[in-house]
Each structure stands twice: as C-alpha cells, then as structure tokens.
Design an enzyme around this catalytic site. Structure first.
Site, PDB file in Angstrom:
ATOM      1  CG  ASP A 132       0.622  -0.262  -0.890  1.00 59.10           C
ATOM      2  OD1 ASP A 132       1.266  -0.726  -1.852  1.00 59.10           O
ATOM      3  OD2 ASP A 132      -0.328  -0.865  -0.363  1.00 59.10           O
ATOM      4  CG  HIS A 156      -6.895  -6.158  -4.471  1.00 65.76           C
ATOM      5  ND1 HIS A 156      -6.901  -7.219  -3.585  1.00 65.76           N
ATOM      6  CD2 HIS A 156      -6.659  -5.038  -3.717  1.00 65.76           C
ATOM      7  CE1 HIS A 156      -6.687  -6.769  -2.366  1.00 65.76           C
ATOM      8  NE2 HIS A 156      -6.537  -5.457  -2.412  1.00 65.76           N
ATOM      9  CD  GLU A 194      -2.352  -5.731   0.351  1.00 71.54           C
ATOM     10  OE1 GLU A 194      -3.490  -5.567   0.792  1.00 71.54           O
ATOM     11  OE2 GLU A 194      -1.592  -4.795   0.020  1.00 71.54           O
ATOM     12  CD  GLU A 227       1.063  -3.811  -3.089  1.00 71.11           C
ATOM     13  OE1 GLU A 227       1.611  -2.760  -3.495  1.00 71.11           O
ATOM     14  OE2 GLU A 227       0.386  -3.866  -2.056  1.00 71.11           O
ATOM     15  CG  ASP A 277       1.808  -3.295   1.728  1.00 73.06           C
ATOM     16  OD1 ASP A 277       2.701  -2.979   2.527  1.00 73.06           O
ATOM     17  OD2 ASP A 277       0.704  -2.733   1.684  1.00 73.06           O
ATOM     18  NE  ARG A 303      -5.666  -8.467   3.648  1.00 74.38           N
ATOM     19  CZ  ARG A 303      -5.354  -7.702   2.640  1.00 74.38           C
ATOM     20  NH1 ARG A 303      -5.626  -6.408   2.688  1.00 74.38           N
ATOM     21  NH2 ARG A 303      -4.767  -8.190   1.570  1.00 74.38           N
ATOM     22  CD  GLN A 325      -6.617  -2.799   5.493  1.00 69.04           C
ATOM     23  OE1 GLN A 325      -5.959  -3.839   5.379  1.00 69.04           O
ATOM     24  NE2 GLN A 325      -6.916  -2.055   4.462  1.00 69.04           N
ATOM     25  CE  LYS A 347      -2.834  -2.517   3.602  1.00 71.08           C
ATOM     26  NZ  LYS A 347      -2.788  -3.498   2.513  1.00 71.08           N
ATOM     27  CB  THR A 394       6.636  -3.181   2.631  1.00 73.16           C
ATOM     28  OG1 THR A 394       5.407  -2.662   3.153  1.00 73.16           O
ATOM     29  CG2 THR A 394       6.535  -3.305   1.124  1.00 73.16           C
ATOM     30  CD  GLU A 418      -7.968 -10.082  -4.184  1.00 77.61           C
ATOM     31  OE1 GLU A 418      -8.470  -9.921  -5.312  1.00 77.61           O
ATOM     32  OE2 GLU A 418      -6.762  -9.853  -3.928  1.00 77.61           O
TER      33      GLU A 418
END
Length: 418
Positions: free
Chosen positions: A125, A132, A198, A200, A230, A234, A237, A250, A254, A360
């Site tokens: 990834d 971003h 996420e 993607e 993905d 948070r 992380q 993560k 996915t 975000e």
C-alpha cells in the site's frame, strides 16, 4: 472513442458499467455453477470456463479458465491478454457471426455470487496522493511540515498482508488493538474507536520481474485495476506507527471490487501526472500520461438507513502513477510476482468534499460530518456500510468497476479472556 455496440442490448446503455468497450474480468458462481472465471457484458456474465471447454475461446494449448482466478491468464503475458480481448470483442460485437454459440453461455449478473477475481500474491500500500498526505501531515505536524522531506522524491509505501485482502460484500469486523490515550501513560487493549475507510485504486501486476524495471516496463506489466478500500484503525496506528509505520492498524482487511478492469479498457482515459516540484531521479521520471481520468465516490449508509455520498474525487489527483510505484518497488531488486496488488494510497482532491477518508473529512474528529439522515460521523460506527464506486466517462458510455462494499460489524468479545 465512441461506444462499441454489442448484440447484448444491455451493454449499449449509457448507464451500464460494462459496455463492450470494458469487458472486465471476475469470478462468479450460481446455485448450479461452481466458482469460475467470467467476463461482464451489460447485465450478463460470459462463462469463460464453458466458453473454453466448448472451443469458443481457444488461446493456448493448455486450459486457462479451469480455475476460479485470473492468474493463469496473467502469466501468459500481454500478447495473450490482447488476443483474448480481441476474441471477446469479436464474439460479443453487434452482428457477430458467433452469437448463437455465445448466447447460451451468458449468465445474468443478478443470479451470480461474485468472488475474489485473483489470488493475491503480495500486497503493498502506498501513500502517494499529495492532497491526502498534506491534509494528514497538517493535522499532525502543521502546514509547514506537512510533507516529509522524501515525499516529493519517492512514492512512500509499506508491505501489507495479502491474507487480509477480501472481495466486495465481505463484512468487516471492528478490530481490537493497543490504544494509547493522551490522558494515560500506558496503553490499553481495546476495540478500535477511530476506524476509517481509505478510498484507493488497486493496480494488479500481471508480469513477474526479478530486479529493477523501468517505468515503461512497469506500465507494461500492469494487468488491470480495481477499486480498493484500505480499512484503517487510526487510533491503533497513532500508537504503533513510530518509528516503523503502519502494522496492525492496516491488517484488519482491505476490500477490493470484484471486477478487474483491464489497462486496455482504460487506455482512452490516460491523463498526465501533475507538474513536479522537483525533478525525479531517472528511474522515476514520467514517460507519458500514466494516470487515468476515473471519477470516484464513497457513500456511507448507517445500519438500516439510506446512503449519503460523503466523498467525490478522481484518480487523476494522484501524484505518482501505479507504474512509478511498481518501478520504485523493484529498485532494490525486490522480485515482483504475478498477482501482486499495489494500493494507490488514499485519493483526495483539493476541496473538502473530495477527501477520501473520514480522518480528513472530520479533520481528525474535530469537525463531525452530518449525513443526509441527520446522523453525524467522525469515524465509522458499527453497522455502517461503505460503498466505493468509480467509472471513466466515454462518448455515450462509461467504463465502470461495479462497487466495492463492506459493512462494519461490532468487535468480538475480548479474544484473550478465556
């Protein structure tokens, strides 16, 4: 390029994701058919196992479609990829002399269950969307230090878990992990409280390599593209990522869309990468338009309620193309395998409605997002269903990916309490 008409009338609608210009590859089953390769055309699927068994498709001496994944075709290389696309186009085009042979091999998509379209060899990834990366960096380091010093020179990435890649429609379980509260000195083992999506794109490697390859060689090696979510914890992380980056945050899952849209189908929609702030080193220099003009969207539906579109952006917002990501991945001599999956990194645009993650959209939880239902979100809640969609717009048609959907289930009881 205009619409290429088909005798499958549903493929000629401007609203279908799967016109004859597309011909994406997937794996399906029905109540009477075991899982097998199929090609979407309008609201139907061409049964590739049956087509090969009956001699309608005959590309190589050995069968390619006696297995429920597309890796066997990928291993044949670009010449066979092109031969198959040409044969499928001839079979399904308006006025085809072979219609009587092909029509009995079509299965309604509405009768099908969709499965993983490939065996994922490895998953990497990236973090290659500038908007971003700037948004996230601004939140945590301030606007002046938003991008790390290396970001404008190399596509940053991490090696993920191929075992956690799942197909659209698979439920996602809220993970447990070690969380660190700013109010406490030590962490606690708890379900993630800041679980996120996420938005993607995923690039699928169709040709193996052993040693460094150029950007052009990398582009030639890409078989096709999928939508990719993905899922990210948070809070896990935030505690674990220093100094080595994402790990368990993560590793939950996915999700990918079930249809592989080939590079050939996307060819008319190539677009250049953005203007560079620094000139790349030779192994990463742009050699042509290698991004794609693909409109993307995300909807969020709370359990039992209508969906709200929470983000709309475009794949052309990426700073690095998939070919540059793949070329850089190979620089150390790292072998690349058929079936490797490369996540683009979160795709966000310059405005708030174009942000491809709740991190975000809610600005780290400080600005709750209000849905059309009146519900608010900072991060995902149990029962939420996320749906990613995307398509490139042609002249009277579109090249679509279907959807990539997942529903968040509550965390299980503490797995370590016996």
């Amino acid at each position: 390029m205009p619409l290429n008409p088909s005798w499958v009338t549903s493929a000629n609608s401007a609203d279908t994701d799967f016109p004859l210009n597309n011909l994406p590859y997937g794996v399906f089953s029905t109540d009477t058919l075991d899982a097998r390769c199929g090609v979407a055309i309008g609201d139907m699927i061409l049964d590739m196992y049956a087509a090969e068994e009956q001699g309608v498709i005959d590309l190589t001496d050995e069968p390619l479609f006696d297995v429920p994944f597309w890796n066997e075709l990928m291993e044949q290389g670009p010449a066979v990829w092109t031969a198959l696309r040409n044969r499928l186009t001839d079979l399904l085009a308006e006025g085809s002399k072979d219609r009587a042979l092909v029509e009995p091999l079509l299965v309604p998509i509405s009768d099908a269950r969709l499965h993983m379209p490939l065996v994922v060899s490895e998953f990497t990834d990236f973090y290659a969307g500038r908007h971003h990366a700037t948004n996230v960096g601004t939140m945590f380091r301030g606007a002046e230090n938003a991008l790390p010093p290396n970001w404008l020179h190399i596509p940053i990435g991490y090696n993920g878990r191929a075992s956690s890649v799942v197909v659209s429609g698979t439920d996602i379980r809220r993970p447990w992990g070690q969380l660190k509260s700013p109010d406490h000195d030590t962490p606690a083992f708890l379900p993630s409280r800041r679980f996120d999506l996420e938005l993607e794109m995923g690039a699928i490697v169709g040709m193996a390599s052993d040693g460094p390859i150029s950007v052009d060689e990398a582009d030639a090696a890409i078989f096709g593209y999928v939508l990719l979510n993905d899922w990210s914890a948070r809070d896990i992380q935030a505690w674990e990522y220093q100094p080595l980056g994402p790990f368990q945050a993560k590793a939950t899952a996915t999700s990918i869309s079930p249809w592989i849209v080939t590079k050939a189908a996307l060819g008319p929609f190539r677009t250049p990468t953005p203007e560079r702030e620094f000139e790349f080193l030779d192994h990463l220099k742009d050699t042509g338009p290698m991004l794609y003009d693909i409109d993307l969207s995300v909807t969020l539906a709370p359990g039992g309620k209508d969906a709200t579109t929470i983000a709309q952006t475009n794949y052309n917002e990426m700073y690095y193309s998939a070919a540059q990501q793949l070329a850089h991945h190979s620089t150390s001599g790292c072998p690349m395998n058929v079936g490797d999956l490369l996540g683009s990194g979160t795709i966000s645009g310059p405005t708030k409605p174009e942000r491809g993650s709740l991190l975000e959209l809610s600005w780290g939880g400080k600005e709750p997002l209000t849905l059309d239902t009146g519900d608010t979100r900072t991060f995902l809640e149990d029962g939420d269903t996320l749906t990613l969609a995307g398509h490139a717009k042609g002249d009277g048609y579109r090249i679509g990916f279907g959807t990539c959907t997942g529903t968040l289930l509550p965390a299980l009881d503490d797995p370590y309490k016996r």
